[in-house]
Design a protein around this motif. Structure first.
Motif, PDB file in Angstrom:
ATOM      1  N   ALA A  59       1.933   8.765  -4.161  1.00  0.00           N
ATOM      2  CA  ALA A  59       1.597   7.365  -4.411  1.00  0.00           C
ATOM      3  C   ALA A  59       0.221   7.034  -3.844  1.00  0.00           C
ATOM      4  O   ALA A  59      -0.534   6.264  -4.441  1.00  0.00           O
ATOM      5  CB  ALA A  59       2.662   6.439  -3.813  1.00  0.00           C
ATOM      6  N   THR A  60      -0.123   7.626  -2.706  1.00  0.00           N
ATOM      7  CA  THR A  60      -1.454   7.421  -2.131  1.00  0.00           C
ATOM      8  C   THR A  60      -2.522   7.978  -3.062  1.00  0.00           C
ATOM      9  O   THR A  60      -3.549   7.338  -3.291  1.00  0.00           O
ATOM     10  CB  THR A  60      -1.540   8.065  -0.730  1.00  0.00           C
ATOM     11  OG1 THR A  60      -0.564   7.450   0.123  1.00  0.00           O
ATOM     12  CG2 THR A  60      -2.927   7.902  -0.128  1.00  0.00           C
ATOM     13  N   ALA A  61      -2.284   9.151  -3.620  1.00  0.00           N
ATOM     14  CA  ALA A  61      -3.249   9.737  -4.563  1.00  0.00           C
ATOM     15  C   ALA A  61      -3.405   8.837  -5.793  1.00  0.00           C
ATOM     16  O   ALA A  61      -4.533   8.615  -6.259  1.00  0.00           O
ATOM     17  CB  ALA A  61      -2.808  11.141  -4.976  1.00  0.00           C
ATOM     18  N   LEU A  62      -2.293   8.294  -6.299  1.00  0.00           N
ATOM     19  CA  LEU A  62      -2.376   7.374  -7.438  1.00  0.00           C
ATOM     20  C   LEU A  62      -3.170   6.122  -7.066  1.00  0.00           C
ATOM     21  O   LEU A  62      -3.969   5.627  -7.863  1.00  0.00           O
ATOM     22  CB  LEU A  62      -0.973   6.973  -7.897  1.00  0.00           C
ATOM     23  CG  LEU A  62      -0.159   8.023  -8.632  1.00  0.00           C
ATOM     24  CD1 LEU A  62       1.266   7.528  -8.872  1.00  0.00           C
ATOM     25  CD2 LEU A  62      -0.814   8.394  -9.942  1.00  0.00           C
ATOM     26  N   ALA A  63      -2.954   5.610  -5.863  1.00  0.00           N
ATOM     27  CA  ALA A  63      -3.678   4.415  -5.417  1.00  0.00           C
ATOM     28  C   ALA A  63      -5.180   4.691  -5.322  1.00  0.00           C
ATOM     29  O   ALA A  63      -5.996   3.856  -5.708  1.00  0.00           O
ATOM     30  CB  ALA A  63      -3.140   3.930  -4.070  1.00  0.00           C
ATOM     31  N   HIS A  64      -5.548   5.863  -4.832  1.00  0.00           N
ATOM     32  CA  HIS A  64      -6.971   6.212  -4.752  1.00  0.00           C
ATOM     33  C   HIS A  64      -7.578   6.335  -6.151  1.00  0.00           C
ATOM     34  O   HIS A  64      -8.700   5.878  -6.381  1.00  0.00           O
ATOM     35  CB  HIS A  64      -7.187   7.493  -3.947  1.00  0.00           C
ATOM     36  CG  HIS A  64      -7.062   7.300  -2.481  1.00  0.00           C
ATOM     37  ND1 HIS A  64      -7.936   6.551  -1.737  1.00  0.00           N
ATOM     38  CD2 HIS A  64      -6.128   7.747  -1.600  1.00  0.00           C
ATOM     39  CE1 HIS A  64      -7.562   6.546  -0.477  1.00  0.00           C
ATOM     40  NE2 HIS A  64      -6.466   7.264  -0.363  1.00  0.00           N
TER      41      HIS A  64
END
Length: 163
Positions: free
Chosen positions: A143-148
């Motif tokens: 989810a962090t990668a998607l947010a970035h």
């Protein structure tokens, strides 16, 4: 350790729970930043400095992690330095660059402010099996990668590339 029974969930419930978590943490971060005499962006950048540990970040590294310009990060570092959170050190490999180091007293202050919350989160994680924690960790990481990726799309401001 055995996992507890979990309530039923579906993507809609998960998104709602995530939205509530994000809102609670945004409000919490604002309050913690206020107590530390910082704004949220400066506190977030200080967190990146702490996370880097002995691998001191450059201003450019910090700008990339915070998704801000190098000009903006200069202002952030100036404020953090004035407030006694960081110091800038010459890069031993490149005299034109500086590295950012956390000051020990600031680390102590920030750690003390977060300690109670992290203790409660650690207790919460104890309710999950190792396999469940692996799923939670995987989800946070992805989810962090998607947010970035989403932030990069927003920062490009390309109308042909819908967010």
């Amino acid at each position: 350790m055995h996992g507890r029974p979990r309530p039923p969930a579906d993507p809609s419930r998960a998104l709602s729970a995530m939205d509530h978590l994000i809102a609670a943490h945004l409000i919490g971060q604002q309050e913690l930043a206020r107590r530390l005499g910082l704004n949220v962006t400066d506190l977030t950048c200080f967190g990146f400095v702490l996370e880097a540990g002995d691998e001191l970040l450059t201003a450019g590294d910090l700008a990339a992690r915070a998704h801000v310009t190098t000009g903006a990060v200069t202002g952030i570092l100036n404020r953090l330095e004035r407030a006694g959170y960081v110091t800038r050190r010459p890069d031993p490999k490149d005299r034109r660059r500086v590295r950012v180091a956390a000051l020990p007293d600031a680390v102590t202050r920030v750690t003390a402010v977060y300690a109670g919350h992290y203790e409660r989160l650690t207790e919460l994680f104890a309710d999950y099996t190792p396999d469940e924690l692996a799923v939670i960790t995987d989800w946070f990481t992805r989810a962090t990668a998607l947010a970035h990726d989403y932030l990069e799309k927003l920062n490009r401001n390309d109308s042909a590339d819908p967010c």
